[in-house]
Each structure stands twice: as structure tokens, then as C-alpha cells.
Design an enzyme around this catalytic site. Structure first.
Site, PDB file in Angstrom:
ATOM      1  N   ASP A 292      -1.205   6.216  -5.638  1.00 62.23           N
ATOM      2  CA  ASP A 292      -2.256   7.186  -5.910  1.00 62.23           C
ATOM      3  C   ASP A 292      -1.763   8.241  -6.887  1.00 62.23           C
ATOM      4  O   ASP A 292      -0.597   8.651  -6.817  1.00 62.23           O
ATOM      5  CB  ASP A 292      -2.665   7.883  -4.616  1.00 62.23           C
TER       6      ASP A 292
ATOM      7  N   LYS B 199      -7.146   9.645  -7.669  1.00 59.88           N
ATOM      8  CA  LYS B 199      -7.605  10.473  -6.552  1.00 59.88           C
ATOM      9  C   LYS B 199      -8.445  11.633  -7.101  1.00 59.88           C
ATOM     10  O   LYS B 199      -8.018  12.788  -7.115  1.00 59.88           O
ATOM     11  CB  LYS B 199      -6.411  11.001  -5.755  1.00 59.88           C
TER      12      LYS B 199
ATOM     13  N   HIS C 163      -0.823  10.858  -2.430  1.00 61.38           N
ATOM     14  CA  HIS C 163      -2.148  10.491  -1.925  1.00 61.38           C
ATOM     15  C   HIS C 163      -3.033  11.690  -1.603  1.00 61.38           C
ATOM     16  O   HIS C 163      -4.124  11.826  -2.138  1.00 61.38           O
ATOM     17  CB  HIS C 163      -2.022   9.609  -0.679  1.00 61.38           C
TER      18      HIS C 163
ATOM     19  N   HIS D  93       0.825  -1.211   0.000  1.00 58.98           N
ATOM     20  CA  HIS D  93       0.000   0.000   0.000  1.00 58.98           C
ATOM     21  C   HIS D  93       0.856   1.256   0.000  1.00 58.98           C
ATOM     22  O   HIS D  93       1.619   1.499   0.944  1.00 58.98           O
ATOM     23  CB  HIS D  93      -0.889  -0.030   1.248  1.00 58.98           C
ATOM     24  N   ARG D  94       0.769   2.037  -1.068  1.00 63.71           N
ATOM     25  CA  ARG D  94       1.625   3.218  -1.254  1.00 63.71           C
ATOM     26  C   ARG D  94       3.100   2.842  -1.130  1.00 63.71           C
ATOM     27  O   ARG D  94       3.915   3.602  -0.620  1.00 63.71           O
ATOM     28  CB  ARG D  94       1.258   4.320  -0.250  1.00 63.71           C
TER      29      ARG D  94
ATOM     30  N   GLU E  23       0.595  -0.593  -4.684  1.00 62.24           N
ATOM     31  CA  GLU E  23      -0.575   0.263  -4.856  1.00 62.24           C
ATOM     32  C   GLU E  23      -0.113   1.688  -4.677  1.00 62.24           C
ATOM     33  O   GLU E  23       0.725   1.971  -3.828  1.00 62.24           O
ATOM     34  CB  GLU E  23      -1.642  -0.092  -3.818  1.00 62.24           C
TER      35      GLU E  23
ATOM     36  N   ASP F 289       0.243  -2.061   4.403  1.00 66.12           N
ATOM     37  CA  ASP F 289       1.375  -1.153   4.615  1.00 66.12           C
ATOM     38  C   ASP F 289       2.658  -1.905   4.944  1.00 66.12           C
ATOM     39  O   ASP F 289       3.740  -1.312   4.908  1.00 66.12           O
ATOM     40  CB  ASP F 289       1.077  -0.202   5.795  1.00 66.12           C
TER      41      ASP F 289
ATOM     42  N   GLU G 252      -4.564   4.104  -8.064  1.00 65.15           N
ATOM     43  CA  GLU G 252      -5.793   4.719  -7.566  1.00 65.15           C
ATOM     44  C   GLU G 252      -5.901   6.152  -8.086  1.00 65.15           C
ATOM     45  O   GLU G 252      -5.013   6.977  -7.851  1.00 65.15           O
ATOM     46  CB  GLU G 252      -5.850   4.728  -6.039  1.00 65.15           C
TER      47      GLU G 252
END
Length: 243
Positions: free
Chosen positions: A36, A111, A49, A7-8, A34, A229, A109
């Protein structure tokens, strides 16, 4: 096997949405990352993000109000400054250039729920196609109108709706908007929903799965993937579970 998406990047141990975090995810053996994306003032696709710059860069203002050149003068690892980190805000172009030479899958993703960012979908798809990475990219968003538009522009690229609250028969909804997966909050992903979705051919990738007990539950269920994470921790838990 349940895949692990960082995640990120490895956001639990490294500055989120930076090349440092993405490289760490690759180093520990995650299957995917992943991240953003938003648009800069001059229309460049950047990886960050928050719509506001404050939390990660320590500078006030919105991403949309600064040019790429201005954004890349900021320290994207400002919250890790005590550890001596200095990281730039990546561009999607630069990230895909690096990703192309790895094995990793990638969730992008969009945003675009707070600011609509007209043209974001087309620019992201253009870059994905430029690197011929249609088979390794999943486009996701809380803006489901945007996902429908992405599916219309590029039906060959997987899309997956993000959602936080419980949804009735989300596998039916996902398919209705052209998606082939769902990305629910872990709090909205009971076993029955996950199993029914997978039985109907819809992949399930809950977020953000950081607790060991949640990881074990999802690995036992054979969930399609988790978004976490802590990819290194998840790898250890998965390895122990599979023994």
C-alpha cells in the site's frame, strides 16, 4: 497455475509492509507481493497501509502530516517489538529498487479513499516507468476514479478495482474503467463470479485468502491468483493440491 501474492508481504508472520515481510515472501517462493502507498507531508511515496500511524508504529498522527525524514525515524515493526524487530517504513523507490532484482510481480494499492493525495497516481507511475517495471506491476485501489486516471496516464500498466461488496457482472465493470482484472474480497468471490470473469478474459485475485478451505477452492477452480497473509502456507496447500 494460481499465482500467490503475499499481502503486505508475508504479513501473517512478519511486520506488514516492511522489507522484512517482502523478503520473506520472496524467500518462500511467492510469485508476487501486494503493498500500500500514501504520500508523506513532503510528497514522497511511502509504503504503509493505515492513514494513521498508531497501529503499526505506536505513534499517533497521520502519515500525511509527517515528512519522510520524520516517518523514517519510526519503527514500522512496533507491534512486533516483543520479538525485537526494528524496521523502517519503506519508500516506493526503495522497494522498486529491490523488486527490480527479483522475479516478483507487485500489486500497488493506492490508499487514496480517505485522503485524496493529489499527485499520487503520477508519482507512482513515474517510479514504475523509471525502473521499467510496467509489465510486472498492477495498480489497484478502492478509489476507482483514481484507477481511471491511472489508465489514462499509463494505459500500458495493468489496473484492477478493489471491492468488498457483491458487484453485478464485475468483469464488465472492470473493462469499462480500463481494468483487466478484479480484486474482490474473498466474501464477494463465489465460484460463478470468478469463472465468468476469467471466461471473459478478466483476471481475478481475491483477498485476503488465509483459510485453507478457501485456498483449496480457488486452486481447484484455477483462479488467476490469491492474495494472502500466509504465502508459505499457500505454497504448501497448492503443492499438495497439485499432486
Amino acid at each position: 497455475m494460481t499465482l500467490i501474492f503475499a499481502h503486505r508481504g508475508s504479513a501473517g508472520t512478519h511486520p506488514e509492509n516492511t522489507m522484512m515481510a517482502f523478503r520473506e515472501a520472496a524467500r518462500v517462493g511467492a510469485e508476487g507481493i501486494e503493498m500500500d502507498v500514501q504520500l508523506s507531508k513532503d510528497g514522497e511515496v511511502v509504503v504503509i497501509h493505515d492513514e494513521k500511524l498508531d497501529r503499526t508504529t505506536g505513534v499517533s498522527g497521520f502519515v500525511k502530516d509527517r515528512t519522510l525524514k520524520e516517518l523514517q525515524t519510526l519503527n514500522a515493526a512496533s507491534s512486533y517489538a516483543g520479538k525485537g524487530c526494528e524496521e523502517r517504513i519503506p519508500t516506493l523507490d526503495g522497494l522498486l529498487k529491490w523488486l527490480y532484482h527479483t522475479h516478483l510481480f507487485c500489486i500497488i494499492e493506492l490508499k487514496n479513499t480517505f485522503f485524496m493525495y493529489p499527485g499520487l497516481e503520477a508519482k507512482v507511475i513515474r517510479l514504475i516507468r523509471a525502473y521499467e517495471m510496467e509489465e510486472r506491476i498492477i495498480i489497484s485501489s478502492f478509489n476507482h476514479y483514481s484507477l481511471v486516471f491511472c489508465h489514462q496516464l499509463a494505459p500500458e500498466i495493468e489496473t484492477a478495482p478493489l471491492y468488498r461488496e457483491f458487484m453485478y457482472m464485475p468483469w464488465v465493470y472492470a473493462r469499462a474503467i480500463g481494468g483487466s482484472a478484479i480484486h474482490p474480497s474473498i466474501r464477494s468471490a463465489p465460484d460463478s463470479i470468478i469463472q465468468s470473469s476469467m471466461d471473459d478474459g478478466i483476471l481475478v485475485r481475491p483477498y485476503t485468502v488465509n483459510k485453507e478451505e478457501d485456498m483449496k477452492r480457488l486452486f481447484k477452480l484455477g483462479c488467476s491468483a490469491i492474495i494472502t497473509d500466509f504465502p508459505e502456507k499457500a505454497k504448501i496447500v497448492r503443492a499438495n493440491y497439485e499432486k
